[in-house]
Design a protein around this motif. Structure first.
Motif, PDB file in Angstrom:
ATOM      1  N   ARG A  67       0.847  -1.212   0.000  1.00  0.00           N
ATOM      2  CA  ARG A  67       0.000   0.000   0.000  1.00  0.00           C
ATOM      3  C   ARG A  67       0.878   1.257   0.000  1.00  0.00           C
ATOM      4  N   ARG A  68       1.963   1.208   0.789  1.00  0.00           N
ATOM      5  CA  ARG A  68       2.871   2.359   0.848  1.00  0.00           C
ATOM      6  C   ARG A  68       3.532   2.588  -0.519  1.00  0.00           C
TER       7      ARG A  68
ATOM      8  N   ARG B 239       1.098   4.147  -2.891  1.00  0.00           N
ATOM      9  CA  ARG B 239       0.877   5.551  -2.515  1.00  0.00           C
ATOM     10  C   ARG B 239       2.041   6.429  -2.965  1.00  0.00           C
TER      11      ARG B 239
ATOM     12  N   TYR C   1      -5.389   2.663  -2.955  1.00  0.00           N
ATOM     13  CA  TYR C   1      -4.177   2.961  -2.158  1.00  0.00           C
ATOM     14  C   TYR C   1      -3.473   4.253  -2.554  1.00  0.00           C
ATOM     15  N   ARG C   2      -4.195   5.150  -3.226  1.00  0.00           N
ATOM     16  CA  ARG C   2      -3.538   6.400  -3.651  1.00  0.00           C
ATOM     17  C   ARG C   2      -3.565   7.434  -2.544  1.00  0.00           C
TER      18      ARG C   2
END
Ligand code: NAP
Length: 204
Positions: free
Chosen positions: A176-177, A180, A203-204
Motif C-alpha cells: 500500500r505504501r 501511494r 491505495y492512492r
C-alpha cells in the motif's frame, strides 16, 4: 468408508493479497496434505477499528483474481456477506456446519494472530473447531511464538503449528505504501491484482 477431508481456511484482510499469502496457502496445502484451501477475506475486522480498510468487495475481487489459476484454491464470501463485525468463531462454525463432520478444518493465518489469540471472541471454541497454522516471515522472532504455542498447549491442550514460509517477506502494508508513493509493486503480487489496483485507483 468415507475419508476425512482436510480443508484449510485461509483467513486474512488481504488488503491487498500478495505472493506471500499465495505461497503460504500452497505451503500449508502441501505440508498438511490439505484437500483444498478456501480463502476467506474478512468483512469488518474487529481488531482494525479506527484503521481504514479497503471496501470488502475490492478485497474479495482481488483475492478471486489471485487464486484463479490454482485448482486447489477456492474463495468464500461468507465473512464479507455476514453483517456486523467479523469473528473467526462464527466463520469456523459456519464452515463446520456447511462442510459436515467428515472434514477437519485448519485455520491458516499470520503468526501474529497467535500472539493475540487469547483476546479473540470465544477463543476456546475457535480452537476446538480447527487446528491453527501460523505462518512466519523470515527473521520472525520464534522465541515469543514458541513460548505462546507451549502456553496454549500446556494450559488448554490446543494445537498450533508454526510454519516457516519462504517468500513471506512481502507485506500488504508495504505494498500500500509503495502504491501511494508511486513505487513499483511488480513481482510482489499477481499482475492481475496490480492491474485491478491501478484501474480502481486503490491505495492512492
Ligand atoms: P493482520 O492483523 O492484518 O495481520 C497480522 C500479520 O499476519 C501481518 O503481518 C499479515 O501480513 C499477516 N497475515 C495475515 N493473514 C495472513 C495469512 N492468511 N497468511 C499469512 N500471513 C498473514 O491480520 P488479519 O489479516 O486482519 O487477520 C488474520 C485472520 O485472523 C483473519 O481471518 C481475521 O478475521 C482473524 N482474526 C480474528 C479475530 C477475532 O475473531 N476476534 C481477531 C483478529 C484476527 P499482511 O498484512 O501482508 O497480510
Amino acid at each position: 468408508m468415507s475419508k476425512i477431508k482436510k480443508v484449510g481456511i485461509m483467513g486474512g484482510t488481504f488488503d491487498p493479497i500478495h505472493f506471500g499469502h499465495l505461497v503460504t496457502a500452497e505451503a500449508a496445502r502441501t505440508q498438511f496434505q490439505l484437500d483444498k484451501v478456501i480463502f476467506t477475506p474478512t468483512g469488518k475486522p474487529p481488531h482494525k477499528k479506527g484503521y481504514s480498510v479497503t471496501p470488502a468487495e475490492h478485497r474479495y475481487l482481488m483475492t478471486m483474481l489471485a487464486i484463479n489459476d490454482n485448482p486447489f484454491f477456492e474463495i468464500s464470501r461468507m465473512e464479507i456477506d455476514r453483517p456486523g463485525l467479523t469473528y473467526t468463531v462464527d466463520t469456523l462454525e459456519s464452515f463446520y456446519k456447511e462442510l459436515g463432520e467428515d472434514v477437519k478444518l485448519f485455520f491458516i493465518s499470520g503468526a501474529d494472530a497467535v500472539l493475540d489469540i487469547l483476546t479473540w471472541k470465544d477463543v476456546d471454541r475457535v480452537l476446538s473447531y480447527c487446528t491453527f497454522i501460523a505462518a512466519t516471515r523470515p527473521g520472525y522472532p520464534m522465541d515469543k511464538l514458541n513460548e505462546k504455542i507451549s502456553e496454549l498447549k500446556r494450559m488448554y491442550g490446543w494445537e498450533v503449528y508454526p510454519m516457516k514460509v519462504t517468500g513471506m517477506d512481502i507485506s500488504s502494508t508495504d505494498i500500500r505504501r509503495r502504491v501511494r508513493e508511486g513505487l513499483s509493486v511488480r513481482y510482489l503480487l499477481p499482475k492481475s491484482v496490480e492491474t485491478y489496483i491501478q484501474k480502481n485507483n486503490l491505495y492512492r
